[in-house]
Design a protein around this motif. Structure first.
Motif, PDB file in Angstrom:
ATOM      1  N   GLY B 139       0.076  -6.248 -16.067  1.00 38.49           N
ATOM      2  CA  GLY B 139       1.200  -6.498 -15.178  1.00 38.49           C
ATOM      3  C   GLY B 139       0.779  -7.230 -13.923  1.00 38.49           C
ATOM      4  O   GLY B 139       1.431  -8.179 -13.479  1.00 38.49           O
ATOM      5  N   ARG B 140      -0.339  -6.809 -13.337  1.00 33.13           N
ATOM      6  CA  ARG B 140      -0.833  -7.475 -12.123  1.00 33.13           C
ATOM      7  C   ARG B 140      -1.243  -8.910 -12.434  1.00 33.13           C
ATOM      8  O   ARG B 140      -1.017  -9.815 -11.640  1.00 33.13           O
ATOM      9  CB  ARG B 140      -2.016  -6.679 -11.576  1.00 33.13           C
ATOM     10  CG  ARG B 140      -2.425  -7.126 -10.193  1.00 33.13           C
ATOM     11  CD  ARG B 140      -3.463  -6.204  -9.628  1.00 33.13           C
ATOM     12  NE  ARG B 140      -2.953  -4.860  -9.403  1.00 33.13           N
ATOM     13  CZ  ARG B 140      -3.735  -3.786  -9.305  1.00 33.13           C
ATOM     14  NH1 ARG B 140      -5.040  -3.905  -9.423  1.00 33.13           N
ATOM     15  NH2 ARG B 140      -3.212  -2.595  -9.082  1.00 33.13           N
ATOM     16  N   GLN B 141      -1.849  -9.103 -13.611  1.00 30.53           N
ATOM     17  CA  GLN B 141      -2.215 -10.466 -14.016  1.00 30.53           C
ATOM     18  C   GLN B 141      -0.990 -11.368 -14.070  1.00 30.53           C
ATOM     19  O   GLN B 141      -1.015 -12.498 -13.574  1.00 30.53           O
ATOM     20  CB  GLN B 141      -2.887 -10.423 -15.397  1.00 30.53           C
ATOM     21  CG  GLN B 141      -4.238  -9.791 -15.401  1.00 30.53           C
ATOM     22  CD  GLN B 141      -5.276 -10.675 -14.730  1.00 30.53           C
ATOM     23  OE1 GLN B 141      -5.287 -11.872 -14.929  1.00 30.53           O
ATOM     24  NE2 GLN B 141      -6.106 -10.076 -13.905  1.00 30.53           N
ATOM     25  N   TYR B 142       0.090 -10.853 -14.683  1.00 30.87           N
ATOM     26  CA  TYR B 142       1.323 -11.643 -14.760  1.00 30.87           C
ATOM     27  C   TYR B 142       1.784 -12.032 -13.367  1.00 30.87           C
ATOM     28  O   TYR B 142       2.125 -13.182 -13.110  1.00 30.87           O
ATOM     29  CB  TYR B 142       2.435 -10.841 -15.445  1.00 30.87           C
ATOM     30  CG  TYR B 142       2.263 -10.645 -16.928  1.00 30.87           C
ATOM     31  CD1 TYR B 142       1.594 -11.588 -17.700  1.00 30.87           C
ATOM     32  CD2 TYR B 142       2.785  -9.523 -17.560  1.00 30.87           C
ATOM     33  CE1 TYR B 142       1.449 -11.419 -19.061  1.00 30.87           C
ATOM     34  CE2 TYR B 142       2.643  -9.341 -18.916  1.00 30.87           C
ATOM     35  CZ  TYR B 142       1.968 -10.287 -19.661  1.00 30.87           C
ATOM     36  OH  TYR B 142       1.832 -10.105 -21.003  1.00 30.87           O
ATOM     37  N   ILE B 143       1.812 -11.049 -12.445  1.00 33.00           N
ATOM     38  CA  ILE B 143       2.338 -11.307 -11.106  1.00 33.00           C
ATOM     39  C   ILE B 143       1.472 -12.331 -10.382  1.00 33.00           C
ATOM     40  O   ILE B 143       1.968 -13.223  -9.702  1.00 33.00           O
ATOM     41  CB  ILE B 143       2.413  -9.984 -10.309  1.00 33.00           C
ATOM     42  CG1 ILE B 143       3.430  -9.047 -10.945  1.00 33.00           C
ATOM     43  CG2 ILE B 143       2.787 -10.245  -8.859  1.00 33.00           C
ATOM     44  CD1 ILE B 143       3.373  -7.638 -10.422  1.00 33.00           C
ATOM     45  N   GLU B 144       0.147 -12.226 -10.576  1.00 32.84           N
ATOM     46  CA  GLU B 144      -0.744 -13.154  -9.873  1.00 32.84           C
ATOM     47  C   GLU B 144      -0.701 -14.556 -10.459  1.00 32.84           C
ATOM     48  O   GLU B 144      -0.768 -15.552  -9.736  1.00 32.84           O
ATOM     49  CB  GLU B 144      -2.183 -12.616  -9.932  1.00 32.84           C
ATOM     50  CG  GLU B 144      -2.438 -11.521  -8.912  1.00 32.84           C
ATOM     51  CD  GLU B 144      -3.731 -10.779  -9.197  1.00 32.84           C
ATOM     52  OE1 GLU B 144      -4.440 -11.160 -10.150  1.00 32.84           O
ATOM     53  OE2 GLU B 144      -4.008  -9.810  -8.469  1.00 32.84           O
TER      54      GLU B 144
END
Lengths: 148, 228
Positions: B139-144
């Motif tokens: 999820g954090r990868q997607y946001i970044e």
């Protein structure tokens, strides 16, 4: 149906166009706001289901013949899968939209790909939902108002 | 506009500002559920399930899951209610009362499942916790990476249609299959053709004298179709 439905029918006629317009907005504005193909497809279907509830299913079948619905269902899935095959033919992975506009600096390929794919989703969902509604609602004669 | 970091640290104050609204919606949900259990008229139950879905959608909005709320309102409150009503038109409009003995076993099962679910909530991460498994890894990868890779303002659409495009294709195929199954089972392509046909009972069909009755019925329907 008697004249008692006059109020309902006028309301449905007034609401029909705004519902379709809202469906289009949700469909093509899905990149920017909440929504997308699934929701838009359902909203389109609801407009016609409302029409069927107010005017009778036979009237709605004159607007959207049941025969074209399976074609719409299949076409929606084919548009989605076809986008993936198209990107593969251009030499990238399945559904890798960047190859559609490889020189773009603002990811136009992604935008185009998402728009096309969401259109496929919307078409498939709207046709499927309406198809399910048709097969359920047209098995029996329309119920009278007082049976509920 | 507060940035996400302060939002997370102000978590406690945020919760207290909407806690009354949360409680009100949850109370209404419980009332709605109990009303659905007690009502025997299925029309009322269908309407209440639509209201239940709308309340759930409100709750999703409070949790900032606007896309999920949208879907819940459109599918749960809209289409499901219509489909339940049109299914009900084919069946009974009233639920048969159940004896107390037969109601006991389901009650026990529901109670046990409820206790198990409550027990499971103890282990759940706090709402909005940035370190929860759902937010921490991919999820954090997607946001970044979303702004530089896809550049679509709505994160949900980007994940749904691009990062997880293959999954969404599967979902569309599932929807397509559901429509196809309804078509095959309920028969817009069969002899019945979606028309009202009174089914002869199975024992009436078996003697040969009764069988020809059904045949002209069918050919009539076909002729009608050819004419139209």
């Amino acid at each position: 149906m008697s004249m008692g439905h006059m109020l309902l029918r006028v309301t449905i006629k007034l609401l029909f166009a705004p519902i379709i317009l809202f469906g289009l907005y949700v469909q093509f504005h899905g990149d920017y706001g909440p929504g997308g193909g699934f929701q838009a497809g359902v909203i389109f279907m609801v407009a016609f289901a409302l029409h069927a509830l107010g005017f009778g299913i036979e009237e709605t079948k004159r607007v959207i013949p049941p025969k074209i619905l399976p074609a719409g269902m299949a076409l929606g899935v084919l548009i989605y899968a076809g986008t993936g095959v198209y990107t593969m033919l251009l030499g990238e992975n399945f559904l890798d939209y960047d190859i559609i506009q490889p020189d773009s600096h603002h990811h136009a390929g992604q935008h185009i790909g998402i728009l096309v794919v969401e259109f496929g989703v919307g078409l498939a969902v709207a046709a499927t939902m309406l198809q399910i509604f048709y097969v359920f609602a047209s098995r029996e004669a329309e119920p009278q108002d007082d049976v509920w | 506009m507060t940035d996400p970091v302060t939002l997370v640290s102000d978590y406690d104050t945020l919760v207290s500002s909407t806690v009354l609204l949360d409680l009100a919606i949850l109370t209404l949900l419980v009332i709605c559920a109990f009303a659905m259990i007690t009502i025997r008229r299925l029309f009322g139950v269908a309407m209440l399930s639509g209201i239940y879905s709308l309340l759930t959608a409100l709750f999703f909005v409070l949790m900032d899951a606007v896309d999920v709320a949208f879907t819940e309102a459109a599918v749960g409150a809209g289409v499901s209610t219509i489909l339940v009503l049109s299914g009900m038109a084919l069946a009974s409009r009233r639920e048969n009362p159940v004896s107390r003995q037969r109601a006991l076993m389901p009650l026990i099962i529901v109670g046990l499942v409820g206790i198990a679910l409550l027990y499971a909530t103890i282990d759940m991460p706090h709402f909005g916790d940035p370190e929860s498994p759902a937010n921490a890894y991919v999820g954090r990868q997607y946001i970044e990476r979303m702004p530089s890779e896809i550049d679509v303002p709505n994160l949900v659409t980007g994940v749904l249609a691009s990062y997880r495009g293959y999954d969404t294709l599967g979902e569309v195929v599932v929807v397509f299959t559901a429509g196809l199954a309804c078509l095959v089972l309920l028969g817009a392509g069969s002899i019945r053709g979606g028309r009202r046909v009174v089914d002869p009972s199975p024992d009436a069909l078996s003697p040969p004298s009764q069988a020809p009755l059904a045949v002209p019925d069918v050919s009539d329907t076909r002729k009608e179709e050819v004419r139209s």
